[in-house]
Design a protein around this motif. Structure first.
Motif, PDB file in Angstrom:
ATOM      1  N   CYS A 134       0.836  -1.201   0.000  1.00 39.86           N
ATOM      2  CA  CYS A 134       0.000   0.000   0.000  1.00 39.86           C
ATOM      3  C   CYS A 134       0.873   1.254   0.000  1.00 39.86           C
ATOM      4  O   CYS A 134       1.669   1.464   0.901  1.00 39.86           O
ATOM      5  CB  CYS A 134      -0.904  -0.020   1.226  1.00 39.86           C
ATOM      6  N   TYR A 136      -0.697   4.443  -0.679  1.00 38.05           N
ATOM      7  CA  TYR A 136      -1.571   5.549  -0.297  1.00 38.05           C
ATOM      8  C   TYR A 136      -2.832   4.964   0.321  1.00 38.05           C
ATOM      9  O   TYR A 136      -3.360   3.958  -0.160  1.00 38.05           O
ATOM     10  CB  TYR A 136      -1.946   6.398  -1.518  1.00 38.05           C
ATOM     11  N   GLN A 149      -4.187   2.690  -2.533  1.00 39.55           N
ATOM     12  CA  GLN A 149      -3.497   2.369  -3.776  1.00 39.55           C
ATOM     13  C   GLN A 149      -2.365   1.405  -3.477  1.00 39.55           C
ATOM     14  O   GLN A 149      -1.646   1.555  -2.500  1.00 39.55           O
ATOM     15  CB  GLN A 149      -2.928   3.635  -4.404  1.00 39.55           C
ATOM     16  N   ASN A 150      -2.250   0.376  -4.319  1.00 42.25           N
ATOM     17  CA  ASN A 150      -1.068  -0.488  -4.270  1.00 42.25           C
ATOM     18  C   ASN A 150      -0.602  -0.737  -5.691  1.00 42.25           C
ATOM     19  O   ASN A 150      -1.408  -0.944  -6.593  1.00 42.25           O
ATOM     20  CB  ASN A 150      -1.342  -1.803  -3.529  1.00 42.25           C
ATOM     21  N   ASN A 152      -0.156  -0.604  -9.178  1.00 38.25           N
ATOM     22  CA  ASN A 152      -0.889   0.160 -10.195  1.00 38.25           C
ATOM     23  C   ASN A 152      -2.395   0.092 -10.016  1.00 38.25           C
ATOM     24  O   ASN A 152      -3.142   0.373 -10.956  1.00 38.25           O
ATOM     25  CB  ASN A 152      -0.521  -0.357 -11.594  1.00 38.25           C
ATOM     26  N   ASN A 153      -2.864  -0.279  -8.824  1.00 39.82           N
ATOM     27  CA  ASN A 153      -4.298  -0.461  -8.584  1.00 39.82           C
ATOM     28  C   ASN A 153      -4.830   0.564  -7.591  1.00 39.82           C
ATOM     29  O   ASN A 153      -4.198   0.841  -6.576  1.00 39.82           O
ATOM     30  CB  ASN A 153      -4.568  -1.859  -8.020  1.00 39.82           C
ATOM     31  N   LEU A 154      -6.006   1.089  -7.890  1.00 37.75           N
ATOM     32  CA  LEU A 154      -6.731   1.922  -6.948  1.00 37.75           C
ATOM     33  C   LEU A 154      -7.817   1.038  -6.344  1.00 37.75           C
ATOM     34  O   LEU A 154      -8.614   0.448  -7.066  1.00 37.75           O
ATOM     35  CB  LEU A 154      -7.362   3.128  -7.640  1.00 37.75           C
ATOM     36  N   CYS A 155      -7.837   0.932  -5.023  1.00 36.85           N
ATOM     37  CA  CYS A 155      -8.774   0.042  -4.334  1.00 36.85           C
ATOM     38  C   CYS A 155      -9.726   0.873  -3.484  1.00 36.85           C
ATOM     39  O   CYS A 155      -9.310   1.830  -2.831  1.00 36.85           O
ATOM     40  CB  CYS A 155      -8.022  -0.937  -3.447  1.00 36.85           C
TER      41      CYS A 155
END
Length: 165
Positions: A134, A136, A149-150, A152-155
């Motif tokens: 993670c 952010y 965010q991890n 290249n993914n926004l969760c």
């Protein structure tokens, strides 16, 4: 003065304060409601969602004043400023580098130095690891929605009351 705490960690990322003065909230027309799907919520209380679609998770008219801060590099202490008593202490195996209470002060979101994001339920003393790597994380404003965010993914977690779903 609401209260005081002793800590060596004074970064704004290492403490979180949540205050809901019931009289002020009622006077300003701000009403917090129990979020739908919260198993810890009182079923006799009204349910609903916050403006903007996020769930608030606070009880109607509930007054609270809480602070979460690092007691040491591996533990977070949550203090109830109304009573002056420690509500809980969360001990973790890795150093904690970021923490924040949700707007209703019922959940603690924190990240450790290994970049793992954790969600802690204060009422049930349960911890869930939400994300690894993670970079952010934050609560969405005035809601119980987690954005992280991890790589290249926004969760996004819209329901923190069932984080594993």
């Amino acid at each position: 003065m609401l209260g005081n705490v002793r800590t060596e960690y004074t970064s704004p990322h290492l403490f979180s304060i949540r205050i809901n003065d019931a009289q002020t909230a009622a006077a300003e027309g701000k009403v917090k409601e129990v979020a739908e799907g919260d198993p810890a919520a009182d079923p006799q209380q009204a349910t609903g969602a916050a403006p903007g679609g996020g769930q608030t998770g606070g009880l109607v008219g509930t007054e609270f004043k809480k602070i979460a801060y690092l007691a040491d590099s591996h533990s977070v202490r949550i203090l109830d400023l109304l009573t002056g008593l420690t509500q809980t202490t969360v001990v973790h195996t890795a150093k904690i580098d970021w923490l924040e209470l949700n707007p209703s002060a019922t959940r603690l979101l924190f990240r450790d130095k290994r970049r793992q994001l954790h969600l802690y339920n204060l009422a049930k003393d349960e911890r869930h690891t939400l994300l690894s790597s993670c970079s952010y994380c934050q609560w969405a404003p005035e809601s119980d929605v987690v954005v992280a965010q991890n790589l290249n993914n926004l969760c996004v977690w819209y329901n923190v009351y069932a984080p594993t779903r």
